[in-house]
Enzyme design. Sequence first.
Site, PDB file in Angstrom:
ATOM      1  N   HIS A 511      -4.919   2.816  -7.216  1.00 22.31           N
ATOM      2  CA  HIS A 511      -4.610   3.491  -5.965  1.00 22.31           C
ATOM      3  C   HIS A 511      -3.654   2.668  -5.104  1.00 22.31           C
ATOM      4  CE1 HIS A 511      -6.175   5.326  -1.940  1.00 22.31           C
ATOM      5  NE2 HIS A 511      -4.993   5.776  -2.262  1.00 22.31           N
ATOM      6  N   HIS A 516       0.723   3.238  -3.392  1.00 25.56           N
ATOM      7  CA  HIS A 516       1.154   2.783  -2.055  1.00 25.56           C
ATOM      8  C   HIS A 516       2.144   1.614  -2.091  1.00 25.56           C
ATOM      9  CE1 HIS A 516      -1.716   5.038   0.573  1.00 25.56           C
ATOM     10  NE2 HIS A 516      -2.340   5.166  -0.589  1.00 25.56           N
ATOM     11  N   HIS A 702      -0.593   9.901  -7.095  1.00 23.32           N
ATOM     12  CA  HIS A 702      -1.398   9.528  -5.914  1.00 23.32           C
ATOM     13  C   HIS A 702      -2.519  10.539  -5.680  1.00 23.32           C
ATOM     14  CE1 HIS A 702      -2.508   9.476  -1.596  1.00 23.32           C
ATOM     15  NE2 HIS A 702      -2.642   8.196  -1.876  1.00 23.32           N
ATOM     16  N   ASN A 706      -6.522   9.739  -5.489  1.00 19.70           N
ATOM     17  CA  ASN A 706      -6.990   9.649  -4.099  1.00 19.70           C
ATOM     18  C   ASN A 706      -8.000  10.716  -3.712  1.00 19.70           C
ATOM     19  OD1 ASN A 706      -6.723   8.433  -1.307  1.00 19.70           O
ATOM     20  ND2 ASN A 706      -6.230  10.571  -0.901  1.00 19.70           N
ATOM     21  N   ILE A 855      -1.815   9.417   2.962  1.00 18.40           N
ATOM     22  CA  ILE A 855      -3.139   9.025   3.463  1.00 18.40           C
ATOM     23  C   ILE A 855      -3.568   7.819   2.628  1.00 18.40           C
ATOM     24  CG2 ILE A 855      -4.309  10.614   1.903  1.00 18.40           C
ATOM     25  CD1 ILE A 855      -5.607   9.710   5.362  1.00 18.40           C
TER      26      ILE A 855
END
Length: 855
Positions: A511, A516, A702, A706, A855
């Site tokens: 993740h 990110h 993602h 997530n 997010i």
Amino acid sequence: MDSHHHHHHLCYNMQECLNAIQNKISDCNSLQDRHGSRYLINGKVVIEHSPGLSGPGKSASVQVYSSTVIDPNTMKGKLSGKACLKKGKSSKKDGTKTTVYKIKLHVEPGFGNPGAFLIENNHKHRFFLQSATLVTPENKVIHFDCRSWVYPIKDTNTSRLFFSNTCYLPSKTPACLVELRKEELESLRGDGTGERKEWDRIYDYALYDDLGNPGKGPDHVRPVLGGSRSRPYPRRGRTGRPATKNGTINLDTYVPPDERCSPKKLSEFIANAIQATAYFHLPEAKSLPRDSSSFESFGDIRDLYSNNRRQAMRGKSVTEKVKKFVPAQLFKDVTHVIEEVDIKFPLPQIIRANQFAWKLDEEFGRQMLAGTNPTRIHCLREFPPRGTLTESHIEQSDIEHNLDGLSFEQAMKQWRIYVLDHHDYLLPFLRKMYSEGVRPCASRTLLFLRNDATLKPLAIELSYPGSSNNVDGMKTMVLLPEKEDIPQALWQLAKAHVAANDSAYHQLISHWLHTHAVVEPFIIATRRQLSVMHPVHRLLDPHFKDTMHINALARTVLINAGGILEKTLFTGKFSMELSSELYKQWRFDEQALPSDLIKRCMALEESENPRGALMLFQDYPYGLDGLDIWLAIQTWVGDFCDIFYEDDPSVKSDTEIQAWWSEIRNVGHGDKRKEQWWCQMTTKADLKRTLTTLVWIASALHASVNFGQYSYAGYPPNRPSRCRKFVPEEGTMEFAEFLKDPDKYFLNMLSDRFEASLGIALMEVLSRHTSEEVYLGQRATSEWIDNKQVKQRFEKFNKSLREIEKQIMERNGDPELMNRRGPAKVPYKLLYPDATKVDTPAGITAKGIPNSISI
């Protein structure tokens, strides 16, 4: 000078001004009268208000650059006079106030088409400029999709430039805009010095040197990540600020204005976070200084989700708390959301239909293919696995009776032995992680692919540090699912250790790192090297929305020293070091889904297949749905590139793309600059592959790691994130304690109440969609690009995603595909695009692929 005289003097000046203005107006009118209204550019400007701030009105003015007539003095397009914003009409939707202003620009005959405009804000507040539309005397309509903050000129000392929605490769830029295009990019790069102020639009790189908090003592020191061979890492955005030392949550970290979440989104995000963590602000939570007790029973855990805790608390105490760490303006934006906070965790999907299905081996295996972390499992092609640090202690003879009559060799040849490997990378860290309350293990789990494509666990191998005086000794233990002399409950403990390994890997690697962190350098390079006019900038922009801001928030709350991840994961203060260790293995080219599946032997390479890979077995929900989405993205990106690039030389000679690619490799991912696997970016195929991979990571990859977090990890026994006890060895005191009450031993092994609740709260915040999310196959505005061909291709992309949605629903309903729902009856929807969403119901839906890591 007496006041009377002073007054008179002012009046005189005023009169002079009014006369001048009057003359100006009559000049304009006569110009207009001479030529009818032919030399008038009409326009409208749409502005969004921050709560409590007024719009700019006449204190903002616009000037337009021609894209067809050059000014020989500046070598830029001819610049019109200024026109103020007038006649604002306001409207409100979902609590957001928008004002549409009119502008009228008088220009000389032959001014040509507008290509860019300058806006100057002489108001005291910033405002959010959504869009502008200009209509030329010939009735040509030109759109500007701005979506950007415009700060007062007293802060920025310069007007703000916007280009129209027409895209040009650098070599095709109209002569009038060449200089503007260059200057704008230079200003965005800044000079790499100084501390960034809120209104600076400057993109630059920095190391992760702000995670520690040495001011709080030696326990809060963390190594710098990035910039060294031992601790490589992707770069983050530079703020030029000293890292805060006082350990407060700093929601004011500098992020370039265009990367910031909207006030509405930020207030939703903060309200969700407050709602989730409200549990910790409750009066009764106070009486337990920090409730480190264990859960007494499974029922005790279920009470976290039940109605009897449903006290809506007036936001008083929470509001006070929030005020302490939220900047004043932001506080104004969010107070209305905090008014009433209802603390009750929804029931996680994993225990909704069947509260004990999570204990089943089949469900344990299924989650490796369809759970929150479906990207780690791989097919074992040789045993013991090659290149491992340690010999495996699993005996083939112990597991052969579980292989449906095959020998171990035969099963392996038929691609039916799988491994979930969390072993070697953890070994060097285990001794350090061993601490009060953490008993870390490294694990290898072997599984067998049965005829119905479900995975049957065969054995779990655990390595763990021996007693603290035996410093080097690593102990190993192999557990099997059904040894008569070992109760089933012992196997359950081993599975908990595997889940804890997988939870930390999922959070820190699958993740945080693989989506990110690795995308941030691509965003910075795009803003620094690709003009807004560049088609590739237009293509990528929606996939970068809010990411830099979310990452900045993560650095202050999640991944920092003493942050939530360190508090909830067994990896503790070594969490980010571990993520740097695993970045050593990261390769951008292997983030392309087909390459990833082939590398993990979950699929075979098949160049004739448009997907590039052939699944080894159909019932791998992440792989199957993923390849469909991958193909759709690949087709759309390919169509898009074909519109702007004729051939390979046009990619090679694109100066901006070349600078962009060079900066990503040499600076943004500079610790990997020497790696051979980077492509050379000399062909259209290079560009298409790179862009497809980037869009895939930011959207589907993602979403898949997530939005399923709450469904599975919202129930701690299913995915514990740390274990406080080892699996007991026969003949020890612990073993006796375990035999007396296996359930109690299991619950005492999980995180304590405080950590578990904090973990659940985090899962809940991260799994929510916000109301303004824009999904794959959608754009925030229909005027995002002025190109009919592109829009037709985009429509085709949206259609293909809607087809995929139908297929996913059919697969989920197919009783043959056991892994799509499993014993827990959780349908696999994490790669369901939801491309038709218009008014999104916010919340935990466990489906929908947002365009970006937002997010």
